[in-house]
Write an enzyme that holds these catalytic residues in place. Structure first.
Site, PDB file in Angstrom:
ATOM      1  N   ASN A 157       0.805  -1.229   0.000  1.00  0.00           N
ATOM      2  CA  ASN A 157       0.000   0.000   0.000  1.00  0.00           C
ATOM      3  C   ASN A 157       0.832   1.271   0.000  1.00  0.00           C
ATOM      4  O   ASN A 157       0.379   2.312  -0.446  1.00  0.00           O
ATOM      5  CB  ASN A 157      -1.011  -0.006   1.152  1.00  0.00           C
ATOM      6  CG  ASN A 157      -0.360   0.040   2.510  1.00  0.00           C
ATOM      7  OD1 ASN A 157       0.805  -0.342   2.664  1.00  0.00           O
ATOM      8  ND2 ASN A 157      -1.092   0.499   3.503  1.00  0.00           N
ATOM      9  N   GLU A 255       4.414  -4.198  12.392  1.00  0.00           N
ATOM     10  CA  GLU A 255       3.503  -3.073  12.150  1.00  0.00           C
ATOM     11  C   GLU A 255       2.305  -3.665  11.419  1.00  0.00           C
ATOM     12  O   GLU A 255       2.441  -4.103  10.285  1.00  0.00           O
ATOM     13  CB  GLU A 255       4.263  -2.061  11.265  1.00  0.00           C
ATOM     14  CG  GLU A 255       3.606  -0.743  11.139  1.00  0.00           C
ATOM     15  CD  GLU A 255       3.257  -0.169  12.472  1.00  0.00           C
ATOM     16  OE1 GLU A 255       4.160   0.024  13.297  1.00  0.00           O
ATOM     17  OE2 GLU A 255       2.060   0.044  12.724  1.00  0.00           O
ATOM     18  N   CYS A 289      -3.272   1.359   6.577  1.00  0.00           N
ATOM     19  CA  CYS A 289      -3.527   0.814   7.913  1.00  0.00           C
ATOM     20  C   CYS A 289      -4.023   1.911   8.839  1.00  0.00           C
ATOM     21  O   CYS A 289      -4.598   1.634   9.885  1.00  0.00           O
ATOM     22  CB  CYS A 289      -2.321   0.073   8.471  1.00  0.00           C
ATOM     23  SG  CYS A 289      -0.794   0.926   8.281  1.00  0.00           S
ATOM     24  N   GLU A 469       8.213   2.764  14.241  1.00  0.00           N
ATOM     25  CA  GLU A 469       9.146   3.139  13.184  1.00  0.00           C
ATOM     26  C   GLU A 469       9.012   4.620  12.898  1.00  0.00           C
ATOM     27  O   GLU A 469       8.203   5.309  13.491  1.00  0.00           O
ATOM     28  CB  GLU A 469       9.032   2.261  11.936  1.00  0.00           C
ATOM     29  CG  GLU A 469       7.757   2.163  11.240  1.00  0.00           C
ATOM     30  CD  GLU A 469       7.813   1.033  10.186  1.00  0.00           C
ATOM     31  OE1 GLU A 469       8.894   0.579   9.791  1.00  0.00           O
ATOM     32  OE2 GLU A 469       6.736   0.610   9.762  1.00  0.00           O
TER      33      GLU A 469
HETATM   34  C1  UN1 Z   1       0.059   2.727   6.141  1.00  0.00           C
HETATM   35  O1  UN1 Z   1      -1.138   2.941   6.064  1.00  0.00           O
HETATM   36  O2  UN1 Z   1       0.487   1.567   6.073  1.00  0.00           O
HETATM   37  O3  UN1 Z   1      -0.066   8.195   7.963  1.00  0.00           O
HETATM   38  C2  UN1 Z   1       1.052   3.811   6.271  1.00  0.00           C
HETATM   39  C3  UN1 Z   1      -0.319   7.830   6.823  1.00  0.00           C
HETATM   40  C4  UN1 Z   1       0.831   7.589   5.863  1.00  0.00           C
HETATM   41  C5  UN1 Z   1       1.423   6.259   6.107  1.00  0.00           C
HETATM   42  C6  UN1 Z   1       0.426   5.151   6.152  1.00  0.00           C
HETATM   43  N1  UN1 Z   1       1.825   8.612   6.028  1.00  0.00           N
HETATM   44  O4  UN1 Z   1      -1.459   7.645   6.435  1.00  0.00           O
END
Ligand code: UN1
Length: 499
Positions: A157, A255, A289, A469
């Site tokens: 993603n 994660e 996520c 991270e």
């Molecule tokens: C993810 O959804 O795996 O904060 C990372 C955010 C992005 C990173 C998402 N800078 O939505």
């Protein structure tokens, strides 16, 4: 070059060479907006390839760890500059293989640029502590030491941002790397590695092995010469990674999933909250996520919010991410689309009210892609599966709430704890929420997505395993402390005993 138009055959990168896999087999990287478009063929690798890559990384570690960190960082600075120069081409390639709209793909590359510069800056910091000893003529300090070979497994993603979150801190700390990119988005990792190599990374310092989880990921995380593992993906696979690291007591950073809530209190600026719910829920087709897949709205503004949120969602244009008029691209692949459709069915069966969307899009320009309508369920009960489980698609569950206390209870009533957001003008409520929301990230008057790279990123409960991270926190995973005592008194001094 990474911008090849036709299908190209790509290789693994082991010990400074682009090499074929020992299986001789390949898998396809296809455009999710048009599955007839073959972007490239990537090697379907084996445990043998993993072994070669880990050995190369272990050999390279012996010299890379001795390169002064500011010198390691110079390579990162050069790579960041190339990323800046190639940003547009890299973003287009990313949209082709991942499907997110071009503006978001540019954001993904930008996140990699930001992380590369940030970690390059760490080359001249990597601060430890110097502190007085309790004994005279004795010096005490701590320094960061690299771990060795880091095994990195990355998701589709954020095909360039997330690999950079892992590779850059690993390298600046003096580790070497073997990365297995997601099978859906290997081209973006290929391009990132190529840029690092052009920037002067010595052979063996970064290695790429393409392929599937069982064939490549499993032997990688359990390889005896691997010192640490970082994985981003589902909680189910994360648990397997953790189990395979446990017998070896190997550090592992996980994660994983999220079921992030956006809370709208009765005093919220509703226009702002709706903007946030649209961006948080449907940005990246809900495949973050951090996506706002649950929205809890105070009963006093519930009807108004829901109506306007639904009307806005109906205006979103779904299409090929390269089309400048598209607001939302496809799901990553058929399996993910099927999962979304399955959850739409589950929502209906659970008695949630389908307010808009709910269908796969198959006509015209959508014919060969994995497109789904932006979908909103209203009147959801927080216990429903669509309000509890990670869907990873354009589906948002809206729930009415009685007040602040219920909002916090609902927010915390899921197995995940990545991100949460609250819309309110009341500073006391905002601060209470910042204290009581049990997530790794909390936003006030902003959606659940949009983390910046110089702050810690990660979550509580089944989202993570305690590590973070990005930001300075990343250094804590990719290095370990060594404490140094230098006694220049010329006599035996016993800590805790001599005064
Ligand atoms: C993810 O959804 O795996 O904060 C990372 C955010 C992005 C990173 C998402 N800078 O939505």
């Amino acid at each position: 070059m990474a911008t090849a138009v036709g299908p190209t055959v790509f290789k693994n990168f082991i010990n400074g060479e682009w090499v074929e896999s020992s299986s001789g087999l390949a898998f396809e990287d296809r455009n999710p907006a048009n599955s007839r478009e073959l972007i490239g063929m990537f090697p379907r690798s084996t445990a043998e390839d993993v072994d070669a890559a880990v050995r190369a990384a272990a050999d390279a570690f012996e010299s890379w760890r001795l390169v002064p960190a500011p010198k390691r960082a110079e390579i990162l600075y050069r790579a960041a500059e190339t990323l800046v120069k190639r940003k547009d081409d890299l973003a287009r390639d990313m949209t082709r293989e991942m499907g997110k709209v071009l503006a978001e793909a540019r954001g993904d590359v930008q996140e990699a640029i930001d992380m590369t510069y940030y970690m390059a800056g760490e080359g001249r910091r990597l601060f430890g502590q110097t502190t007085p000893s309790e004994l005279p003529s004795k010096f005490a300090m701590s320094v960061r030491q690299p771990l060795g070979v880091c095994a990195l497994i990355t998701p589709w993603n954020f095909p360039m941002a997330i690999p950079s979150w892992k590779i850059m801190p690993a390298l600046v700390c003096g580790n070497t790397v073997v990365i297995k990119p997601a099978e859906d988005t290997p081209l973006s990792t290929y391009a990132l590695i190529q840029i690092l190599v052009e920037a002067g990374l010595p052979r063996g310092v970064v290695n790429v092995v393409n392929g599937g989880g069982p064939e490549v990921g499993a032997p990688l995380v359990s390889h005896p010469k691997v010192a640490a593992v970082s994985f981003t993906g589902s909680s189910e696979v994360g648990r397997l990674v953790s189990q395979s690291c446990a017998p070896k007591l190997r550090p592992c950073h996980l994660e994983m999933g999220g079921k992030n809530i956006l809370i709208v209190l009765e005093d919220a600026n509703l226009d702002l909250a709706i903007d946030g719910a649209i961006w948080g829920g449907f940005g990246t087709t809900g495949q973050r996520c951090t996506a706002a897949s649950r929205v809890a709205v105070h009963k006093k503004v519930y009807k108004d919010f829901l109506y306007r949120f639904v009307e806005r969602a109906k205006t979103l244009r779904v299409g090929d991410g390269l089309d400048p008029t598209a607001d939302m691209g496809p799901c990553i692949n058929e399996e993910q689309l099927n999962k979304v459709m399955e959850y739409v069915g589950i929502g209906k069966n659970e008695g949630a009210k389908l307010m808009t969307g709910g269908r796969r899009l198959t006509e015209g320009v959508w014919g060969n892609g994995w497109f789904h309508e932006p979908t909103i369920f209203g009147d959801c009960d927080p216990r429903m599966r669509i309000a509890q489980e990670e869907i990873f698609g354009p589906v948002v569950a809206v729930m009415p709430i009685e007040g602040f206390d219920e909002a916090i209870e609902v927010a915390n009533g899921v197995r995940y704890g990545l991100s949460a957001s609250i819309y309110t003008q009341d500073v006391n409520r905002a601060l209470e929420a910042m204290r009581d929301l049990h997530t790794g990230i909390v936003y006030v008057n902003a959606p659940t997505i949009g983390a910046e790279i110089h702050l810690p990123f990660g979550g509580t409960k089944e989202t993570g395993n305690g590590h973070r991270e990005a930001g300075n926190a990343a250094l804590d995973f990719y290095s370990e402390w060594k404490t140094l005592y230098i006694d220049y008194s010329n006599r035996l001094q016993r800590a805790q005993i001599d005064s």
